[in-house]
Scaffold this motif. Structure first.
Motif, PDB file in Angstrom:
ATOM      1  N   ARG A 150       0.828  -1.207   0.000  1.00  0.00           N
ATOM      2  CA  ARG A 150       0.000   0.000   0.000  1.00  0.00           C
ATOM      3  C   ARG A 150       0.861   1.256   0.000  1.00  0.00           C
ATOM      4  N   ALA A 151       1.968   1.225   0.734  1.00  0.00           N
ATOM      5  CA  ALA A 151       2.867   2.383   0.747  1.00  0.00           C
ATOM      6  C   ALA A 151       3.473   2.622  -0.635  1.00  0.00           C
ATOM      7  N   ASN A 152       3.847   1.535  -1.328  1.00  0.00           N
ATOM      8  CA  ASN A 152       4.384   1.674  -2.684  1.00  0.00           C
ATOM      9  C   ASN A 152       3.342   2.235  -3.630  1.00  0.00           C
ATOM     10  N   LYS A 153       2.101   1.778  -3.502  1.00  0.00           N
ATOM     11  CA  LYS A 153       1.033   2.290  -4.356  1.00  0.00           C
ATOM     12  C   LYS A 153       0.756   3.761  -4.077  1.00  0.00           C
ATOM     13  N   THR A 154       0.817   4.136  -2.810  1.00  0.00           N
ATOM     14  CA  THR A 154       0.605   5.540  -2.453  1.00  0.00           C
ATOM     15  C   THR A 154       1.702   6.418  -3.036  1.00  0.00           C
ATOM     16  N   ALA A 155       2.948   5.942  -2.928  1.00  0.00           N
ATOM     17  CA  ALA A 155       4.068   6.700  -3.490  1.00  0.00           C
ATOM     18  C   ALA A 155       3.948   6.790  -5.009  1.00  0.00           C
ATOM     19  N   GLN A 156       3.507   5.703  -5.631  1.00  0.00           N
ATOM     20  CA  GLN A 156       3.324   5.727  -7.085  1.00  0.00           C
ATOM     21  C   GLN A 156       2.246   6.724  -7.477  1.00  0.00           C
ATOM     22  N   ALA A 157       1.146   6.762  -6.727  1.00  0.00           N
ATOM     23  CA  ALA A 157       0.067   7.696  -7.032  1.00  0.00           C
ATOM     24  C   ALA A 157       0.535   9.140  -6.888  1.00  0.00           C
ATOM     25  N   ARG A 158       1.335   9.410  -5.873  1.00  0.00           N
ATOM     26  CA  ARG A 158       1.867  10.770  -5.698  1.00  0.00           C
ATOM     27  C   ARG A 158       2.775  11.144  -6.857  1.00  0.00           C
ATOM     28  N   TRP A 159       3.607  10.199  -7.287  1.00  0.00           N
ATOM     29  CA  TRP A 159       4.503  10.480  -8.404  1.00  0.00           C
ATOM     30  C   TRP A 159       3.712  10.737  -9.682  1.00  0.00           C
ATOM     31  N   LEU A 160       2.685   9.921  -9.939  1.00  0.00           N
ATOM     32  CA  LEU A 160       1.864  10.109 -11.132  1.00  0.00           C
ATOM     33  C   LEU A 160       1.182  11.475 -11.111  1.00  0.00           C
ATOM     34  N   ALA A 161       0.699  11.861  -9.944  1.00  0.00           N
ATOM     35  CA  ALA A 161       0.000  13.146  -9.840  1.00  0.00           C
ATOM     36  C   ALA A 161       0.940  14.327 -10.037  1.00  0.00           C
ATOM     37  N   ASP A 162       2.233  14.105  -9.845  1.00  0.00           N
ATOM     38  CA  ASP A 162       3.212  15.189  -9.928  1.00  0.00           C
ATOM     39  C   ASP A 162       3.894  15.270 -11.291  1.00  0.00           C
ATOM     40  N   MET A 163       3.506  14.394 -12.219  1.00  0.00           N
ATOM     41  CA  MET A 163       4.188  14.331 -13.506  1.00  0.00           C
ATOM     42  C   MET A 163       3.223  14.653 -14.655  1.00  0.00           C
ATOM     43  N   LEU A 164       3.810  15.127 -15.744  1.00  0.00           N
ATOM     44  CA  LEU A 164       3.094  15.405 -16.980  1.00  0.00           C
ATOM     45  C   LEU A 164       3.751  14.632 -18.116  1.00  0.00           C
ATOM     46  N   VAL A 165       2.957  14.289 -19.132  1.00  0.00           N
ATOM     47  CA  VAL A 165       3.518  13.770 -20.378  1.00  0.00           C
ATOM     48  C   VAL A 165       3.279  14.824 -21.444  1.00  0.00           C
ATOM     49  N   VAL A 166       4.359  15.199 -22.103  1.00  0.00           N
ATOM     50  CA  VAL A 166       4.333  16.343 -23.023  1.00  0.00           C
ATOM     51  C   VAL A 166       4.873  15.912 -24.372  1.00  0.00           C
ATOM     52  N   ASN A 167       4.199  16.348 -25.426  1.00  0.00           N
ATOM     53  CA  ASN A 167       4.679  16.154 -26.787  1.00  0.00           C
ATOM     54  C   ASN A 167       4.780  17.531 -27.425  1.00  0.00           C
ATOM     55  N   GLU A 168       5.999  18.047 -27.468  1.00  0.00           N
ATOM     56  CA  GLU A 168       6.201  19.403 -27.967  1.00  0.00           C
ATOM     57  C   GLU A 168       5.904  19.510 -29.455  1.00  0.00           C
ATOM     58  N   GLU A 169       6.198  18.443 -30.214  1.00  0.00           N
ATOM     59  CA  GLU A 169       5.959  18.490 -31.657  1.00  0.00           C
ATOM     60  C   GLU A 169       4.473  18.613 -31.967  1.00  0.00           C
ATOM     61  N   GLU A 170       3.645  17.881 -31.217  1.00  0.00           N
ATOM     62  CA  GLU A 170       2.204  17.910 -31.457  1.00  0.00           C
ATOM     63  C   GLU A 170       1.483  18.915 -30.562  1.00  0.00           C
ATOM     64  N   GLU A 171       2.238  19.602 -29.691  1.00  0.00           N
ATOM     65  CA  GLU A 171       1.687  20.578 -28.759  1.00  0.00           C
ATOM     66  C   GLU A 171       0.607  19.943 -27.879  1.00  0.00           C
ATOM     67  N   LEU A 172       0.951  18.775 -27.331  1.00  0.00           N
ATOM     68  CA  LEU A 172       0.033  18.046 -26.458  1.00  0.00           C
ATOM     69  C   LEU A 172       0.622  17.961 -25.054  1.00  0.00           C
ATOM     70  N   GLU A 173      -0.256  18.006 -24.065  1.00  0.00           N
ATOM     71  CA  GLU A 173       0.170  17.890 -22.673  1.00  0.00           C
ATOM     72  C   GLU A 173      -0.981  17.323 -21.860  1.00  0.00           C
ATOM     73  N   LEU A 174      -0.702  16.309 -21.059  1.00  0.00           N
ATOM     74  CA  LEU A 174      -1.726  15.760 -20.185  1.00  0.00           C
ATOM     75  C   LEU A 174      -1.090  15.212 -18.930  1.00  0.00           C
ATOM     76  N   SER A 175      -1.904  15.055 -17.922  1.00  0.00           N
ATOM     77  CA  SER A 175      -1.433  14.534 -16.650  1.00  0.00           C
ATOM     78  C   SER A 175      -1.103  13.054 -16.784  1.00  0.00           C
ATOM     79  N   LEU A 176       0.014  12.639 -16.202  1.00  0.00           N
ATOM     80  CA  LEU A 176       0.382  11.228 -16.249  1.00  0.00           C
ATOM     81  C   LEU A 176      -0.617  10.392 -15.461  1.00  0.00           C
ATOM     82  N   ALA A 177      -1.193  10.963 -14.409  1.00  0.00           N
ATOM     83  CA  ALA A 177      -2.206  10.243 -13.641  1.00  0.00           C
ATOM     84  C   ALA A 177      -3.430   9.968 -14.499  1.00  0.00           C
ATOM     85  N   GLU A 178      -3.820  10.925 -15.356  1.00  0.00           N
ATOM     86  CA  GLU A 178      -4.957  10.714 -16.251  1.00  0.00           C
ATOM     87  C   GLU A 178      -4.645   9.650 -17.291  1.00  0.00           C
ATOM     88  N   ALA A 179      -3.415   9.680 -17.817  1.00  0.00           N
ATOM     89  CA  ALA A 179      -3.023   8.658 -18.789  1.00  0.00           C
ATOM     90  C   ALA A 179      -3.020   7.278 -18.150  1.00  0.00           C
TER      91      ALA A 179
END
Length: 733
Positions: free
Chosen positions: A221-250
């Motif tokens: 559970r602690a590992n899952k909690t840490a993973q969720a925090r990391w996902l919430a703190d990260m973005l996935v970005v595609n500069e060529e296509e001008e796309l950006e979304l939350s890694l947690a949403e992905a």
């Protein structure tokens, strides 16, 4: 004639002092006040002698519970068995468990054993100056790992040895010299040992902690909690296509989301059932259970399901039980193949309350083959320990014919799928005496800890192709891809099976396959990286389903700013992509920039480390020495051993690095004067990035000392171009 002594001379027996603690656990004094108390304490001390303190404490705690509930003799018999099994398991480790019961100690042991392998290779190759047969070198390097029972995936070198086999052997050797690989193996082995002790001592069972121990549950559970925090703190970005979304949403939109995973499994299961209905096939539900010796605890149904110790238990782990079931299933599949029986469906693996796995299989088969299928599966399910089941095979092998008039096959297996994912609409989990929605995380922790695959599709085309086709929203020109795409887009698994050639067609003959981008020698261990980019058809048409240029970045505290945290999620046009890319053109190497990106470090950090600094990020120490990147949880101690007990593994490792660099410099000079081919130089180096760095150093020296002749030498210019291309690749990553 007896002589009666006066009362003043008779002495009362001297009371024996009862210790306050045994193995770190408080002693219940009242349990040992009887006449056999001192003898039992001596027996306990002898039984627990030499065991790790944590294991001994758990066993003693369970012993006292048994002594209080049952007779002392019963508790003594249990302790003799449990301590014997614990000692046998402990002796499998070539080092004291005290040396690996903490992360810091495990890191030290990992460095030590990785250094042993490196020393073996260095000795056999005379400081990397002579070659050795791959089989002999690999066998010698595997000796330390075999003491632990560890092994990377090894090539078969007993027959004809090809370049592919040699590359595979080189990757295995690289893993055996990598302390991070050793750390992962040691950590997992210790965690499983601790969990096995918990199973034996009663910490994993109904009414206590079902499926996994409370300790393992909290860690998961602690590992899952840490993973969720990391996902919430990260973005996935595609500069060529001008796309950006939350890694947690992905993440939530992928099959990593339990709800999405459950729905997809149900869609595939329903598709199999629809196909079986169309073809007139019968649905059969089978349950396989392991023999009694694999079960640590049983339940007494007459006593409200109370859990009791199983006297037949022999100290096996859930991993051992799963391996047994897989072996029996392999025998059954071979027998079905010989009999010409074709089946398709799903297998669900779930744990009993004590963590022992059992299987549920929903299979579809032609009606005229159903009886023979039952005979085969029943035979191998009950092949061993037949005396304990006698004429009642249902305890080991249960069969249920699904009648469509009374309900669907998908509906029957739905609760088993949901129970092992998120407990959706299951209600009570009778195995654990709790709500399935609450115990689903215990099941997930169990599967993660023991490395058990919960769901397995039997027959039919690959689901990954299905997932990639669902990414294509528009119609395509190729009829093979378009037919499968329409079925996948509509969520019709039965139609998708038909478009892919049926349930039994071999994967290599399917009309639509996956397409990959292959980057040669780009992994940490010198292996080709295969990145999924699309699908390709038997007609030669390829469709890209994934965009290039995705990068994971950390959300900055300052709006609009971010720092690079990971590697790009897909490559650009650096390498060709195909369904089976075997390109052997220009060598592409894993650059230093790629390693720094994985650690979340940028060019400023790199400049600091190359100047000799140690950079600390999130509690990890990072540094660069001799062109190589290092990271550790502990500050490096350059020039001396980090271990206070005189362990010189660090100094020995540094000396080995210097020897290898000296050898590489000589080899690089041979490349410059044309005595050695560039490909042979790169392939002969254990660290390809270091080889390029040293080649660059030698070229720079030649350029400085003789600039005019350097510019007129085409061979040196080609070598310089090769080094530059590697550096540009590193900057791009």
């Amino acid at each position: 004639m007896s002589i009666k002594l006066p009362p003043s001379i008779v002495r009362a027996p001297v009371p024996v002092a009862i210790p306050a603690y045994v193995a770190g656990e408080k002693v219940i004094q009242s349990l040992f006040t009887g006449p056999t108390g001192p003898e039992d304490l001596a027996f306990i001390e002898d039984s627990l002698k030499g065991l790790e303190l944590k294991a001994a404490g758990k066993l003693f705690s369970e012993y006292q519970r048994r002594r209080k509930q049952y007779k002392a003799k019963s508790a003594n018999i249990w302790l003799r068995m449990a301590a014997g099994v614990a000692r046998e398991q402990q002796e499998r480790f070539p080092v004291s468990l005290k040396r690996i019961n903490e992360e810091k100690r495990r890191e030290e042991v990992a460095r030590e054993w990785a250094g042993q392998v490196a020393a073996i290779i260095d000795n056999l190759t005379n400081g990397f100056t002579t070659t050795q047969p791959a089989a002999e070198l690999l066998a010698a390097a595997m000796a330390p790992a075999r003491q632990w029972g560890f092994s990377p995936v090894l090539p078969d070198l007993s027959k004809e040895v090809t370049d592919k086999h040699l590359d595979h052997a080189a990757s295995a050797l690289a893993r055996l010299q990598d302390d991070s690989w050793w750390l992962r193996q040691i950590r997992r082995a210790y965690q499983r040992h601790q969990e096995l002790i918990a199973i034996m001592s009663g910490d994993v069972r109904r009414g206590v902690s079902p499926y996994v121990s409370h300790r393992a549950f909290m860690e998961y559970r602690a590992n899952k909690t840490a993973q969720a925090r990391w996902l919430a703190d990260m973005l996935v970005v595609n500069e060529e296509e001008e796309l950006e979304l939350s890694l947690a949403e992905a993440h939530a939109a992928s099959v990593s989301n339990p709800e999405v995973r459950r729905v997809e499994l149900m869609v595939r299961m329903r598709g199999f059932e629809d196909l079986a209905w169309e073809q007139g096939h019968a649905a059969e539900f089978y349950t396989w259970t392991t023999p009694s010796r694999f079960h640590a605890w049983n339940t007494v149904k007459a006593d409200r399901g109370r859990s009791v110790r199983n006297k037949r238990y022999r100290g096996t782990s859930p991993k051992d039980a799963q391996a047994y079931l897989c072996k029996q299933w392999a025998k059954a599949r071979a027998a079905m193949a010989r009999a010409g029986i074709t089946v398709y469906g799903f297998r669900v693996v779930e744990p009993h309350h004590d963590g022992t796995p059992h299987w549920h299989m929903l299979l579809f088969v032609a009606p005229d083959q159903r009886d023979e299928l039952r005979d085969i599966l029943g035979h191998y399910a009950c092949e061993h320990d037949q005396g304990e089941i006698k004429n009642n095979r249902s305890a080991r092998f249960d069969v249920l014919a699904i009648d469509p008039e009374y309900g669907s096959a998908t509906g029957y297996i739905a609760k088993y799928i949901a129970k092992n994912i998120d407990g959706h609409r299951v209600g009570d989990d009778y195995e654990a005496e709790a709500q399935a929605s609450d115990t689903a995380i215990n099941v997930a922790a169990w599967a993660s800890l023991w490395g058990i695959r919960q769901f397995q599709q039997i027959g039919g085309p690959a689901v990954t192709v299905w997932r990639e086709l669902r990414r294509l929203r528009e119609a395509v020109q190729d009829p093979l891809i378009e037919l499968a795409r329409r079925a996948a887009d509509a969520g019709n698994w039965a139609e998708y099976i038909g478009s892919m050639g049926g349930v039994s067609l071999p994967r290599e003959d399917r009309p639509v396959k996956l397409a990959h981008l292959v980057i040669p020698c780009a992994s940490k261990y010198g292996e080709d990286l295969r990145r999924l980019v699309g699908v390709t058809s038997a007609g030669g048409c390829s469709m890209r389903t994934r965009l290039d240029g995705w990068t994971v970045i950390r959300k900055s505290k300052v709006l609009g700013c971010g720092e690079r945290s990971e590697l790009p999620l897909s490559g650009g046009s650096r390498a060709p992509w195909s369904s089976d890319n075997n390109c052997t053109g220009q060598i592409e190497l894993p650059p230093l920039a790629a390693e720094l990106a994985r650690a979340g470090l940028d060019s400023v950090d790199r400049a600091r480390m190359e100047s000799g600094a140690v950079v600390v990020v999130d509690g990890l120490y990072h540094w660069i020495r001799d062109g190589r990147f290092y990271q550790s949880r502990h500050r490096p101690q350059f020039g001396r051993s980090p271990a206070p007990n005189g362990n010189n593994a660090w100094a020995e490792s540094r000396e080995m690095d210097r020897c290898q660099q000296h050898w590489l410099k000589r080899q690089a000079m041979a490349v410059l004067i044309g005595q050695l081919q560039l490909d042979d130089y790169i392939k002969g180096a254990f660290d390809t990035f270091q080889a390029v760095h040293i080649l660059k150093t030698v070229l720079d020296k030649e350029r400085r000392e003789a600039p005019a002749s350097f510019q007129q030498n085409n061979h040196l210019l080609r070598l310089s171009g090769f080094v530059s291309s590697c550096q540009s690749q590193g900057d791009a990553l």
